[in-house]
Scaffold this motif. Structure first.
Motif, PDB file in Angstrom:
ATOM      1  N   LEU A  55       0.835  -1.199   0.000  1.00 30.35           N
ATOM      2  CA  LEU A  55       0.000   0.000   0.000  1.00 30.35           C
ATOM      3  C   LEU A  55       0.871   1.251   0.000  1.00 30.35           C
ATOM      4  CD1 LEU A  55      -2.683  -1.029   2.660  1.00 30.35           C
ATOM      5  CD2 LEU A  55      -3.032  -0.883   0.191  1.00 30.35           C
ATOM      6  N   ALA A  56       1.926   1.229   0.816  1.00 33.43           N
ATOM      7  CA  ALA A  56       2.820   2.379   0.899  1.00 33.43           C
ATOM      8  C   ALA A  56       3.593   2.576  -0.400  1.00 33.43           C
ATOM      9  CB  ALA A  56       3.783   2.193   2.070  1.00 33.43           C
ATOM     10  N   THR A 164       9.961  12.461  -0.577  1.00 33.82           N
ATOM     11  CA  THR A 164       8.575  12.379  -1.059  1.00 33.82           C
ATOM     12  C   THR A 164       7.610  12.027   0.067  1.00 33.82           C
ATOM     13  OG1 THR A 164       8.683  10.009  -1.620  1.00 33.82           O
ATOM     14  CG2 THR A 164       9.412  11.582  -3.307  1.00 33.82           C
ATOM     15  N   GLN A 165       8.119  11.472   1.164  1.00 37.01           N
ATOM     16  CA  GLN A 165       7.255  11.028   2.260  1.00 37.01           C
ATOM     17  C   GLN A 165       7.246  11.976   3.453  1.00 37.01           C
ATOM     18  OE1 GLN A 165       5.308   8.126   1.687  1.00 37.01           O
ATOM     19  NE2 GLN A 165       6.214   8.697  -0.283  1.00 37.01           N
ATOM     20  N   LEU A 166       8.293  12.772   3.628  1.00 32.82           N
ATOM     21  CA  LEU A 166       8.349  13.674   4.781  1.00 32.82           C
ATOM     22  C   LEU A 166       7.194  14.674   4.821  1.00 32.82           C
ATOM     23  CD1 LEU A 166      12.184  14.318   5.175  1.00 32.82           C
ATOM     24  CD2 LEU A 166      10.677  13.057   6.712  1.00 32.82           C
ATOM     25  N   PRO A 167       6.729  15.228   3.681  1.00 34.45           N
ATOM     26  CA  PRO A 167       5.563  16.116   3.778  1.00 34.45           C
ATOM     27  C   PRO A 167       4.344  15.439   4.406  1.00 34.45           C
ATOM     28  CG  PRO A 167       6.646  16.390   1.664  1.00 34.45           C
ATOM     29  CD  PRO A 167       7.297  15.211   2.323  1.00 34.45           C
ATOM     30  N   LYS A 168       4.140  14.149   4.119  1.00 36.50           N
ATOM     31  CA  LYS A 168       3.020  13.433   4.736  1.00 36.50           C
ATOM     32  C   LYS A 168       3.231  13.320   6.239  1.00 36.50           C
ATOM     33  CE  LYS A 168       2.284  10.583   0.599  1.00 36.50           C
ATOM     34  NZ  LYS A 168       2.274   9.199   0.068  1.00 36.50           N
ATOM     35  N   GLN A 239     -11.070  13.550  12.467  1.00 36.23           N
ATOM     36  CA  GLN A 239     -11.468  14.923  12.140  1.00 36.23           C
ATOM     37  C   GLN A 239     -10.363  15.942  12.447  1.00 36.23           C
ATOM     38  OE1 GLN A 239     -13.915  12.800  13.794  1.00 36.23           O
ATOM     39  NE2 GLN A 239     -14.536  12.488  11.658  1.00 36.23           N
ATOM     40  N   MET A 240      -9.143  15.460  12.659  1.00 41.83           N
ATOM     41  CA  MET A 240      -8.045  16.350  13.055  1.00 41.83           C
ATOM     42  C   MET A 240      -6.992  16.512  11.961  1.00 41.83           C
ATOM     43  SD  MET A 240      -7.403  15.370  17.041  1.00 41.83           S
ATOM     44  CE  MET A 240      -8.417  16.103  18.309  1.00 41.83           C
ATOM     45  N   GLY A 241      -7.391  16.436  10.721  1.00 42.07           N
ATOM     46  CA  GLY A 241      -6.468  16.705   9.622  1.00 42.07           C
ATOM     47  C   GLY A 241      -5.788  15.501   9.025  1.00 42.07           C
ATOM     48  N   PHE A 242      -6.194  14.287   9.407  1.00 41.06           N
ATOM     49  CA  PHE A 242      -5.588  13.085   8.854  1.00 41.06           C
ATOM     50  C   PHE A 242      -6.174  12.775   7.474  1.00 41.06           C
ATOM     51  CE2 PHE A 242      -4.550  12.492  13.272  1.00 41.06           C
ATOM     52  CZ  PHE A 242      -3.328  11.828  13.248  1.00 41.06           C
ATOM     53  N   LYS A 243      -5.290  12.497   6.520  1.00 40.10           N
ATOM     54  CA  LYS A 243      -5.716  11.966   5.226  1.00 40.10           C
ATOM     55  C   LYS A 243      -5.663  10.452   5.295  1.00 40.10           C
ATOM     56  CE  LYS A 243      -4.232  15.881   2.406  1.00 40.10           C
ATOM     57  NZ  LYS A 243      -3.386  16.332   1.258  1.00 40.10           N
ATOM     58  N   THR A 244      -6.669   9.790   4.763  1.00 42.41           N
ATOM     59  CA  THR A 244      -6.737   8.332   4.846  1.00 42.41           C
ATOM     60  C   THR A 244      -6.770   7.711   3.450  1.00 42.41           C
ATOM     61  OG1 THR A 244      -9.155   8.358   4.949  1.00 42.41           O
ATOM     62  CG2 THR A 244      -7.944   8.426   7.054  1.00 42.41           C
ATOM     63  N   VAL A 245      -6.563   6.408   3.423  1.00 37.97           N
ATOM     64  CA  VAL A 245      -6.556   5.663   2.156  1.00 37.97           C
ATOM     65  C   VAL A 245      -7.923   5.696   1.493  1.00 37.97           C
ATOM     66  CG1 VAL A 245      -6.362   3.336   1.199  1.00 37.97           C
ATOM     67  CG2 VAL A 245      -4.643   4.181   2.802  1.00 37.97           C
ATOM     68  N   GLY A 246      -8.959   5.612   2.273  1.00 37.74           N
ATOM     69  CA  GLY A 246     -10.308   5.563   1.711  1.00 37.74           C
ATOM     70  C   GLY A 246     -10.712   4.149   1.354  1.00 37.74           C
ATOM     71  N   VAL A 247     -11.843   4.034   0.706  1.00 35.11           N
ATOM     72  CA  VAL A 247     -12.382   2.721   0.367  1.00 35.11           C
ATOM     73  C   VAL A 247     -11.624   2.129  -0.818  1.00 35.11           C
ATOM     74  CG1 VAL A 247     -14.433   1.442  -0.351  1.00 35.11           C
ATOM     75  CG2 VAL A 247     -14.653   3.369   1.229  1.00 35.11           C
ATOM     76  N   PRO A 365      -4.494   5.851   7.903  1.00 39.79           N
ATOM     77  CA  PRO A 365      -3.947   7.188   7.608  1.00 39.79           C
ATOM     78  C   PRO A 365      -2.727   7.136   6.699  1.00 39.79           C
ATOM     79  CG  PRO A 365      -3.393   6.539   9.849  1.00 39.79           C
ATOM     80  CD  PRO A 365      -4.288   5.460   9.307  1.00 39.79           C
ATOM     81  N   ASP A 366      -2.626   8.117   5.812  1.00 40.71           N
ATOM     82  CA  ASP A 366      -1.484   8.205   4.899  1.00 40.71           C
ATOM     83  C   ASP A 366      -0.168   8.342   5.650  1.00 40.71           C
ATOM     84  OD1 ASP A 366      -3.086   7.968   2.716  1.00 40.71           O
ATOM     85  OD2 ASP A 366      -3.009  10.078   2.117  1.00 40.71           O
ATOM     86  N   VAL A 367      -0.187   8.981   6.818  1.00 41.50           N
ATOM     87  CA  VAL A 367       1.056   9.203   7.552  1.00 41.50           C
ATOM     88  C   VAL A 367       1.663   7.883   8.011  1.00 41.50           C
ATOM     89  CG1 VAL A 367      -0.063   9.503   9.815  1.00 41.50           C
ATOM     90  CG2 VAL A 367       2.134  10.607   9.347  1.00 41.50           C
TER      91      VAL A 367
END
Length: 569
Positions: A55-56, A164-168, A239-247, A365-367
């Motif tokens: 996934l990563a 490429t990953q540090l911004p996440k 709800q605190m700013g996390f981006k997620t993978v989604g469905v 989460p993407d992080v």
């Protein structure tokens, strides 16, 4: 130990015919009932490791997360059918994923569907290159890329991937087309860091690093992924700013060839060639290390065919280029894999997850994926080996740094091609500038060696003995000529014989033979005799055809000491 010994006796590279092309025919007849449990456990463990990592890596390739899982699903089965390593695990790797992502970005023009098609087409091109290399027996060509070059390249790739990953990790958008632009962008966005995202990512990294130390070869990444999903599902963190993978789409990928042709995507062939070099070198290196550890041998040529089969399967399965990686292979080995059946069980486990469990990844989460990549790529920077190269050879260290700088300045694709070019130039330079030794007699013997390395050797009055430590060919003839003339010019005035020891010159071409004739004529003008000794049969044949008897007798029976003794006598 007995199992390994038996296997080694049968896998010594002497197998031929269809059994060489289909390795299961070699190990299946010797399969033991007790191995099935080990292969099943190893397969499930590998799947548990592979799912979060793939996934990563898919995010590095610029593709939706499920495409990374597709890589493991289809490529493992193909490699199990045609690979000669019993523990090698095939899937996406960090360097190839970033190479695909950064290169395809310019070809896809922002179209996700075209992006996926170009990535699959790249895998198809790698398969074609691999099959051609297998057919023409080109497995040794990749040896032109030295370990020193790869050392610098991997370090540069690790830093590029990390940027490429540090911004996440900081919860910012990032940006930039190359390493230094990304550094600048990230630096300017540091004030916008989201502390909760950063804290979550640092915690994930700490758990992953601790897991590597305390629970080696265990799917620690899977536990971190599960914990992060649970945390975002039952707390207000989502709800605190996390981006997620989604469905993720449930089900298995459709099997079909890419709809694009190579002419539809300018630049896909250089990308495929660079990926092929990385994939084959990394895969064979990992396979050899595992084979040595487990007491058997691999077939480097057959590994070309297996790489082609794995990438063909990846292309058909809507995935992107794959390779055998050391990290996932180590997981497979330490989990107890005895045969490539472990890859089949891993694919079966992954298939079940795709059919029934994709919904569970919605809140990943993407992080956390960024943390997995950052921990994975730290192994690409081998500081102890860089120090060792610095100690052994400053020139080799400089070459490694050239590859390192090339990746940072030019990007992954051009960095790979630069590494290949530097390797070839280094090889050509060494071949064009061979060591031309002046020999002296080892005291108390009738043997002769390099007098510069052994100053206590005895010079023979009136005799110059030389040896070129390489073939005598058109591209090094001028270098050899200059050295021979210098030695003759600095010899004493009583020089009457030059003995040319050709024992270390396995090849001589026409230009090399003519150089011998030219040197003979120059020496004859000074009343000096040239004797050619210790030449190999093919070299003697060419010299006789080109020069006749002008350089005297060229015989296998005359040694350096014979020639010296006749002159002294």
């Amino acid at each position: 130990m007995q199992e390994s010994s038996t296997a080694s006796d049968n896998d010594n590279g002497s197998v031929s015919g269809w059994r060489a092309l289909f390795p299961p025919a070699q190990w299946l007849p010797r399969y033991q009932a007790g191995w099935i449990r080990l292969d099943v456990v190893a397969g499930i463990t590998l799947a548990a490791y592979a799912i979060p990592v793939s996934l990563a890596y898919a995010s590095l390739a610029g593709l939706p997360p499920q495409y990374g899982i597709y890589c493991y699903l289809v490529a493992g089965i193909a490699y199990a059918l045609f690979g000669t390593s019993r523990q090698l695990a095939v899937g996406p790797t960090s360097a190839i994923s970033l190479l695909v992502g950064t290169t395809v970005a310019g070809m896809a023009a922002g179209d996700p569907a075209r992006w996926a098609q170009i990535a699959a087409l790249t895998a198809l091109m790698i398969a074609a290159i691999s099959f051609l290399a297998w057919a023409f027996r080109l497995s040794s060509l990749v040896n032109f890329i030295s370990e020193t070059i790869l050392l610098g390249f991997k370090a540069g790739a690790a830093l590029t991937i990390a940027m490429t990953q540090l911004p996440k990790l900081f919860g910012v958008s990032g940006g930039g087309d190359n390493f230094f632009e990304r550094v600048w962008k990230l630096g300017s966005q540091i004030p916008d860091t989201q502390p909760i995202v950063l804290a979550f990512g640092v915690a994930a990294i700490a758990l992953l690093v601790a897991g590597e130390k305390l629970l080696p070869a265990r799917p620690v990444a899977l536990f971190v992924v599960i914990a992060s999903i649970v945390a975002l599902s039952i707390t207000p963190l989502a709800q605190m700013g996390f981006k997620t993978v989604g469905v993720l789409p449930a089900g298995l990928p459709d099997l079909a060839l890419p709809s694009l042709r190579p002419s539809d995507a300018d630049g896909v062939i250089p990308l495929a060639f660079a990926c092929f070099l990385l994939a084959y070198i990394e895969g064979v290196s990992a396979a050899r290390a595992l084979a040595q550890k487990n007491g058997y041998e691999i077939d480097p040529r057959q590994e070309l065919f297996a790489l082609g089969a794995a990438n063909l399967a990846a292309s058909l399965g809507q995935a992107y280029p794959v390779a055998g990686g050391l990290s996932q292979s180590t997981v497979n080995d330490k989990a107890g894999a005895k045969t490539p059946l472990a890859l089949v069980f891993a694919s079966a486990t992954i298939a079940l997850c795709l059919l029934f469990l994709t919904g569970l990844l919605r809140n990943l989460p993407d992080v956390v994926l960024a943390a997995i990549v950052l921990v994975a790529v730290k192994g690409l920077i081998n500081i102890p080996e860089l120090r060792r190269v610095w100690t052994l050879s400053r020139m080799e260290f400089g070459i490694a740094m050239a590859a390192f700088a090339g990746v940072l300045l030019l990007g992954i694709l051009k960095g790979v091609l630069l590494a290949a070019i530097v390797s070839m130039l280094l090889l050509i330079h060494r071949a064009a500038h061979p060591h031309v030794a002046r020999l002296g007699r080892v005291r108390g013997t009738r043997r002769y060696s390099d007098i510069e390395r052994n100053p206590d050797n005895q010079s023979v009055p009136g005799v110059l003995i030389v040896r070129v430590e390489s073939g005598l060919l058109y591209f090094n003839a001028n270098h050899v000529r200059e050295h021979i003339r210098r030695y003759v010019a600095t010899a004493d005035h009583a020089l009457r014989l030059v003995v040319w020891d050709m024992s270390t010159s396995p090849y001589v071409d026409i230009a090399g033979a003519r150089l011998l004739g030219e040197i003979q004529r120059e020496l004859a003008a000074r009343n000096v005799v040239l004797r050619i000794v210790e030449a190999r049969s093919s070299v003697r044949d060419l010299i006789r055809k080109e020069l006749g008897t002008s350089v005297g007798e060229v015989s296998r029976k005359i040694s350096v000491d014979d020639a010296v003794a006749s002159a002294v006598g």
